[in-house]
Design a protein around this motif. Sequence first.
Motif, PDB file in Angstrom:
ATOM      1  N   SER A  84      -4.101  13.879   4.703  1.00  0.00           N
ATOM      2  CA  SER A  84      -2.866  13.691   3.939  1.00  0.00           C
ATOM      3  C   SER A  84      -3.004  12.667   2.808  1.00  0.00           C
ATOM      4  CB  SER A  84      -1.751  13.220   4.879  1.00  0.00           C
ATOM      5  OG  SER A  84      -1.958  11.868   5.247  1.00  0.00           O
ATOM      6  N   THR A  85      -2.002  12.665   1.952  1.00  0.00           N
ATOM      7  CA  THR A  85      -1.921  11.647   0.905  1.00  0.00           C
ATOM      8  C   THR A  85      -1.622  10.282   1.519  1.00  0.00           C
ATOM      9  OG1 THR A  85       0.413  12.166   0.545  1.00  0.00           O
ATOM     10  CG2 THR A  85      -1.179  13.291  -0.860  1.00  0.00           C
ATOM     11  N   GLU A  86      -1.033  10.273   2.699  1.00  0.00           N
ATOM     12  CA  GLU A  86      -0.766   9.020   3.402  1.00  0.00           C
ATOM     13  C   GLU A  86      -2.085   8.295   3.719  1.00  0.00           C
ATOM     14  OE1 GLU A  86       1.712   7.747   7.338  1.00  0.00           O
ATOM     15  OE2 GLU A  86       2.073   9.756   6.543  1.00  0.00           O
ATOM     16  N   ALA A  87      -3.092   9.040   4.137  1.00  0.00           N
ATOM     17  CA  ALA A  87      -4.404   8.438   4.409  1.00  0.00           C
ATOM     18  C   ALA A  87      -5.027   7.918   3.122  1.00  0.00           C
ATOM     19  CB  ALA A  87      -5.325   9.449   5.076  1.00  0.00           C
ATOM     20  N   ALA A  88      -4.866   8.666   2.034  1.00  0.00           N
ATOM     21  CA  ALA A  88      -5.394   8.216   0.742  1.00  0.00           C
ATOM     22  C   ALA A  88      -4.706   6.920   0.311  1.00  0.00           C
ATOM     23  CB  ALA A  88      -5.208   9.301  -0.314  1.00  0.00           C
ATOM     24  N   ALA A  89      -3.408   6.817   0.535  1.00  0.00           N
ATOM     25  CA  ALA A  89      -2.674   5.591   0.202  1.00  0.00           C
ATOM     26  C   ALA A  89      -3.127   4.432   1.090  1.00  0.00           C
ATOM     27  CB  ALA A  89      -1.168   5.817   0.343  1.00  0.00           C
ATOM     28  N   ALA A  90      -3.389   4.715   2.369  1.00  0.00           N
ATOM     29  CA  ALA A  90      -3.861   3.671   3.287  1.00  0.00           C
ATOM     30  C   ALA A  90      -5.241   3.176   2.871  1.00  0.00           C
ATOM     31  CB  ALA A  90      -3.889   4.201   4.719  1.00  0.00           C
ATOM     32  N   ALA A  91      -6.066   4.050   2.315  1.00  0.00           N
ATOM     33  CA  ALA A  91      -7.395   3.641   1.859  1.00  0.00           C
ATOM     34  C   ALA A  91      -7.290   2.638   0.713  1.00  0.00           C
ATOM     35  CB  ALA A  91      -8.204   4.856   1.430  1.00  0.00           C
TER      36      ALA A  91
END
Length: 187
Positions: free
Chosen positions: A143-150
């Motif tokens: 998800s984009t959520e994981a990309a934001a967390a990165a």
Amino acid sequence: MGIYLCGVDAGDWADPEVYGGLAGALGVELGRRGVPVFGAWAEPAVGFEEKMSRPIEGFEALCRAQPGGAGVVDALLGWELLVPAGFSGVFELSVPGPYSDVTTVGSARGALEAARGLAVRLGLPPQVPRDGGSLALTNWFDSTEAAAAAVSHPGPWAEDPDTAFYAAVHLRAAEHSVRWSCPMTYS
């Protein structure tokens, strides 16, 4: 394509036609080893199922690179059935598993200890789902959520998301097994 790591339903575990032979053989072997047999469990509020289709080589290498690497590999990758009992290493039961003529059994407590160490080493972010239901981790890592967390929580986990995925899956599977006193298996 891929396989799934799933929590075993209490009804299936008790059904002699599904897991009955395995459950009986496991009870005998745990008794022989002096390990208390885990009891009946309540159905978890949220089930556990994750798709294991990402490249796993980085995770295997990370496990092997840990102190006592062979033990970490056994605890996290050396089993076909993970049970909420405490014992060292893995052992085989002469009951056919889904992929071989025997079933290799591992301890969820040992897996939990090993997986916690990897989670710390990788710096898994707090956004990684804990009890999100079926495919929660699979979906989150895509998800984009994981990309934001990165971006907000950079670290080794973000540099190799496939390895981080397997670390998170094994951590959550071991937690689920211990919390709900239920076995985990591949299907």
